[in-house]
Design an enzyme around this catalytic site. Sequence first.
Site, PDB file in Angstrom:
ATOM      1  N   ARG A  23       0.825  -1.215   0.000  1.00  0.00           N
ATOM      2  CA  ARG A  23       0.000   0.000   0.000  1.00  0.00           C
ATOM      3  C   ARG A  23       0.859   1.264   0.000  1.00  0.00           C
ATOM      4  O   ARG A  23       1.863   1.353   0.709  1.00  0.00           O
ATOM      5  CB  ARG A  23      -0.901  -0.016   1.237  1.00  0.00           C
ATOM      6  CG  ARG A  23      -1.683   1.273   1.447  1.00  0.00           C
ATOM      7  CD  ARG A  23      -2.908   1.059   2.273  1.00  0.00           C
ATOM      8  NE  ARG A  23      -2.639   0.800   3.678  1.00  0.00           N
ATOM      9  CZ  ARG A  23      -3.595   0.533   4.569  1.00  0.00           C
ATOM     10  NH1 ARG A  23      -4.859   0.468   4.195  1.00  0.00           N
ATOM     11  NH2 ARG A  23      -3.276   0.323   5.835  1.00  0.00           N
ATOM     12  N   ARG A  83       2.865   4.079   4.938  1.00  0.00           N
ATOM     13  CA  ARG A  83       2.601   4.316   6.360  1.00  0.00           C
ATOM     14  C   ARG A  83       3.592   3.534   7.203  1.00  0.00           C
ATOM     15  O   ARG A  83       3.943   2.420   6.897  1.00  0.00           O
ATOM     16  CB  ARG A  83       1.177   3.852   6.706  1.00  0.00           C
ATOM     17  CG  ARG A  83       0.178   4.983   6.719  1.00  0.00           C
ATOM     18  CD  ARG A  83      -1.228   4.480   6.794  1.00  0.00           C
ATOM     19  NE  ARG A  83      -1.465   3.568   7.925  1.00  0.00           N
ATOM     20  CZ  ARG A  83      -2.644   3.002   8.170  1.00  0.00           C
ATOM     21  NH1 ARG A  83      -3.666   3.228   7.381  1.00  0.00           N
ATOM     22  NH2 ARG A  83      -2.798   2.185   9.202  1.00  0.00           N
ATOM     23  N   ARG A 138      -1.081  -6.151  13.766  1.00  0.00           N
ATOM     24  CA  ARG A 138      -2.385  -5.501  13.618  1.00  0.00           C
ATOM     25  C   ARG A 138      -3.462  -6.530  13.318  1.00  0.00           C
ATOM     26  O   ARG A 138      -4.592  -6.413  13.800  1.00  0.00           O
ATOM     27  CB  ARG A 138      -2.317  -4.424  12.534  1.00  0.00           C
ATOM     28  CG  ARG A 138      -1.589  -3.167  13.015  1.00  0.00           C
ATOM     29  CD  ARG A 138      -1.036  -2.343  11.873  1.00  0.00           C
ATOM     30  NE  ARG A 138      -2.067  -1.842  10.999  1.00  0.00           N
ATOM     31  CZ  ARG A 138      -1.842  -1.459   9.736  1.00  0.00           C
ATOM     32  NH1 ARG A 138      -0.618  -1.535   9.226  1.00  0.00           N
ATOM     33  NH2 ARG A 138      -2.828  -1.013   9.011  1.00  0.00           N
TER      34      ARG A 138
HETATM   35  P1  ADP Z   1      -5.991  -0.010   9.753  1.00  0.00           P
HETATM   36  O1  ADP Z   1      -7.475  -0.276   9.776  1.00  0.00           O
HETATM   37  O2  ADP Z   1      -5.414  -0.103   8.381  1.00  0.00           O
HETATM   38  O3  ADP Z   1      -5.208  -0.799  10.770  1.00  0.00           O
HETATM   39  P2  ADP Z   1      -6.334   2.663  10.954  1.00  0.00           P
HETATM   40  O4  ADP Z   1      -5.896   3.860  10.234  1.00  0.00           O
HETATM   41  O5  ADP Z   1      -7.802   2.451  11.150  1.00  0.00           O
HETATM   42  O6  ADP Z   1      -5.670   1.466  10.140  1.00  0.00           O
HETATM   43  O7  ADP Z   1      -5.637   2.597  12.405  1.00  0.00           O
HETATM   44  C1  ADP Z   1      -4.276   2.725  12.570  1.00  0.00           C
HETATM   45  C2  ADP Z   1      -3.900   2.583  14.046  1.00  0.00           C
HETATM   46  O8  ADP Z   1      -4.550   3.626  14.808  1.00  0.00           O
HETATM   47  C3  ADP Z   1      -4.334   1.297  14.725  1.00  0.00           C
HETATM   48  O9  ADP Z   1      -3.422   0.245  14.513  1.00  0.00           O
HETATM   49  C4  ADP Z   1      -4.413   1.742  16.199  1.00  0.00           C
HETATM   50  O10 ADP Z   1      -3.139   1.817  16.771  1.00  0.00           O
HETATM   51  C5  ADP Z   1      -4.936   3.149  16.097  1.00  0.00           C
HETATM   52  N1  ADP Z   1      -6.413   3.202  16.200  1.00  0.00           N
HETATM   53  C6  ADP Z   1      -7.267   3.645  15.244  1.00  0.00           C
HETATM   54  N2  ADP Z   1      -8.549   3.554  15.659  1.00  0.00           N
HETATM   55  C7  ADP Z   1      -8.507   3.031  16.919  1.00  0.00           C
HETATM   56  C8  ADP Z   1      -9.489   2.682  17.893  1.00  0.00           C
HETATM   57  N3  ADP Z   1     -10.809   2.832  17.648  1.00  0.00           N
HETATM   58  N4  ADP Z   1      -9.077   2.171  19.075  1.00  0.00           N
HETATM   59  C9  ADP Z   1      -7.774   2.007  19.342  1.00  0.00           C
HETATM   60  N5  ADP Z   1      -6.799   2.297  18.464  1.00  0.00           N
HETATM   61  C10 ADP Z   1      -7.145   2.815  17.267  1.00  0.00           C
END
Ligand code: ADP
Length: 220
Positions: free
Chosen positions: A132, A165, A176
């Site tokens: 990505r 990223r 993740r």
């Molecule tokens: P992806 O879905 O590709 O993992 P995101 O951009 O949604 O990426 O999230 C990136 C990071 O941000 C997560 O791995 C986490 O560390 C943090 N994060 C995002 N949303 C939350 C949430 N609702 N609760 C806890 N951590 C979050």
Amino acid sequence: MAHNMLRAVLLGPPGAGKGTQAAKVIEKYNVPHISTGDIFRANIKEGTELGKKAKGYMDEGKLVPDELVVNLVTDRLQKDDCKEGFLLDGFPRTIFQAEQLDKFLSENGQKLDIVLNFKVRKDVLIERIAGRRVCKSCGASFHVVNVPPKKEGICDVCGGELFQRKDDNRETVENRINVYESETAPLIGYYEKQNVLANFDGEKTHNEVFEDVVKAIEAK
Ligand code: ADP
Ligand code: ZN
């Protein structure tokens, strides 16, 4: 359902295509896109206190603690532009967050119309995320093999610079996905019980998935 009345949540592992579908849904239904990942990344970029607290967790592929997330989202949901609907992306991610969201919604006489859940096999997710590339300026997403930009390193949409990223490397991706499976996947059963869950095959093309999404939203 009127086109500006949609309260929805996107659910699915990292790399399932939530961001891509989010862009299409908000355009068609004219609701704000609330991505907790985007909000945290913006805070990190601006060097805010919240950004400083969130960064370490994010870089390791861990969840940011619930207490840093819930108020952030409920504050956002109280803004005027969310009165007619919203699309949550990356929230809720734990049962606790889902319960807090339900509490907030019921206190405000609202409820979710639909939870859009995207399924993609693990090996496909890893492959997608590792390749990505994201635009620095507009956030558009590309893939070095599957969705290459016309010009390497440059965004087709706005001409901005593409980057990877920090949490999109292979080891962090595995973390993740594991965190998704243990912390977030239980939300599937949670929303199934509430009768708001709609499942999608996230391995179809972006346009095919979006057609399925629109059908499911219109059927609600
Ligand atoms: P992806 O879905 O590709 O993992 P995101 O951009 O949604 O990426 O999230 C990136 C990071 O941000 C997560 O791995 C986490 O560390 C943090 N994060 C995002 N949303 C939350 C949430 N609702 N609760 C806890 N951590 C979050
Ligand atoms: Zn761009």
